[in-house]
Scaffold this motif. Sequence first.
Motif, PDB file in Angstrom:
ATOM      1  N   GLY A  37     -11.295   3.941   2.868  1.00 36.56           N
ATOM      2  CA  GLY A  37     -11.886   5.250   2.635  1.00 36.56           C
ATOM      3  C   GLY A  37     -11.081   6.314   3.342  1.00 36.56           C
ATOM      4  N   GLN A  48       0.587   5.352   1.320  1.00 31.93           N
ATOM      5  CA  GLN A  48      -0.178   6.335   2.075  1.00 31.93           C
ATOM      6  C   GLN A  48       0.519   7.686   1.939  1.00 31.93           C
ATOM      7  OE1 GLN A  48      -0.763   5.583   6.337  1.00 31.93           O
ATOM      8  NE2 GLN A  48      -2.723   6.611   6.224  1.00 31.93           N
ATOM      9  N   TYR A 108     -10.922   3.581  10.345  1.00 32.41           N
ATOM     10  CA  TYR A 108     -11.378   3.313   8.996  1.00 32.41           C
ATOM     11  C   TYR A 108     -12.475   2.263   8.995  1.00 32.41           C
ATOM     12  CZ  TYR A 108      -7.054   5.584   7.357  1.00 32.41           C
ATOM     13  OH  TYR A 108      -6.043   6.470   7.112  1.00 32.41           O
ATOM     14  N   TYR A 126       0.845  -1.188   0.000  1.00 37.99           N
ATOM     15  CA  TYR A 126       0.000   0.000   0.000  1.00 37.99           C
ATOM     16  C   TYR A 126       0.884   1.243   0.000  1.00 37.99           C
ATOM     17  CZ  TYR A 126      -3.967  -2.914   1.531  1.00 37.99           C
ATOM     18  OH  TYR A 126      -4.965  -3.857   1.623  1.00 37.99           O
ATOM     19  N   LEU A 168      -4.121   0.747  -2.254  1.00 40.95           N
ATOM     20  CA  LEU A 168      -3.479  -0.522  -2.591  1.00 40.95           C
ATOM     21  C   LEU A 168      -2.705  -0.376  -3.889  1.00 40.95           C
ATOM     22  CD1 LEU A 168      -3.166  -3.583  -2.004  1.00 40.95           C
ATOM     23  CD2 LEU A 168      -5.230  -3.935  -3.374  1.00 40.95           C
ATOM     24  N   GLN A 185      -3.214  11.371   3.975  1.00 41.33           N
ATOM     25  CA  GLN A 185      -4.237  10.685   3.189  1.00 41.33           C
ATOM     26  C   GLN A 185      -4.466   9.265   3.701  1.00 41.33           C
ATOM     27  OE1 GLN A 185      -5.859  12.386   0.615  1.00 41.33           O
ATOM     28  NE2 GLN A 185      -4.669  14.076   1.479  1.00 41.33           N
ATOM     29  N   SER A 186      -5.435   8.617   3.069  1.00 44.51           N
ATOM     30  CA  SER A 186      -5.736   7.236   3.401  1.00 44.51           C
ATOM     31  C   SER A 186      -4.791   6.297   2.646  1.00 44.51           C
ATOM     32  CB  SER A 186      -7.192   6.947   3.037  1.00 44.51           C
ATOM     33  OG  SER A 186      -7.545   5.639   3.387  1.00 44.51           O
ATOM     34  N   LEU A 187      -4.982   5.019   2.831  1.00 44.59           N
ATOM     35  CA  LEU A 187      -4.129   4.034   2.171  1.00 44.59           C
ATOM     36  C   LEU A 187      -4.692   3.670   0.799  1.00 44.59           C
ATOM     37  CD1 LEU A 187      -3.955   3.410   5.413  1.00 44.59           C
ATOM     38  CD2 LEU A 187      -2.714   1.389   4.630  1.00 44.59           C
TER      39      LEU A 187
END
Lengths: 116, 111
Positions: B102, A37, B87, A35, A45, A41-43
């Motif tokens: 998300g 990141q 999350y 992943y 894939l 921010q979010s992760l």
Amino acid sequence: SAVISQKPSRDICQRGTSLTIQCQVDSQVTMMFWYRQQPGQSLTLIATANQGSEATYESGFVIDKFPISRPNLTFSTLTVSNMSPEDSSIYLCSVDTGSVSYNEQFFGPGTRLTVL
Amino acid sequence: LAKTTQPISMDSYEGQEVNITCSHNNIATNDYITWYQQFPSQGPRFIIQGYKTKVTNEVASLFIPADRKSSTLSLPRVSLSDTAVYYCLVVASGSARQLTFGSGTQLTVLP
């Protein structure tokens, strides 16, 4: 459960160079993932690392930029090639131990990459 | 994969119960609802997973109504160390196993 280590924990690299990140698991696992990141921010894939075959990449990620190796059931590497400042992120590997009832993944501590 | 919607941030005080709600209107029949917790400079950590009704473990409870279009993560008596990003994920059962994260909810626990 699974214990995952990553090397290096952080690095500062120059534009145009490449960095290989290692992921080591303390037990044999079927599925390993990489992943990204980005800061704040979010992760996202990047790919699934398949043992004995080519990795499966998600949309927006290509093998030439992020080559992945998975030589056995406990180890994988991700290379970030021809780096640019936009590649500055935390890169995390994770494993799925394959429990039938839970899609639980275990994550490594991450590799913080800064590209100048 | 079903898209999830959750609040961007929440504040709470020590000792309070915190409920974080997640919407997943397009959840499929074979999807599970899973929650992860991420502390700064660490990888995410699995908290809890459920399919319907209520699931409880030593860390949290997960409430899922009959229509499964939303879920609520409940953290009892939070402490400062519960400050993290939470999350909500909808995960398909079976062999695919990929996780789609998300935006998460930044929970800040205040003294």
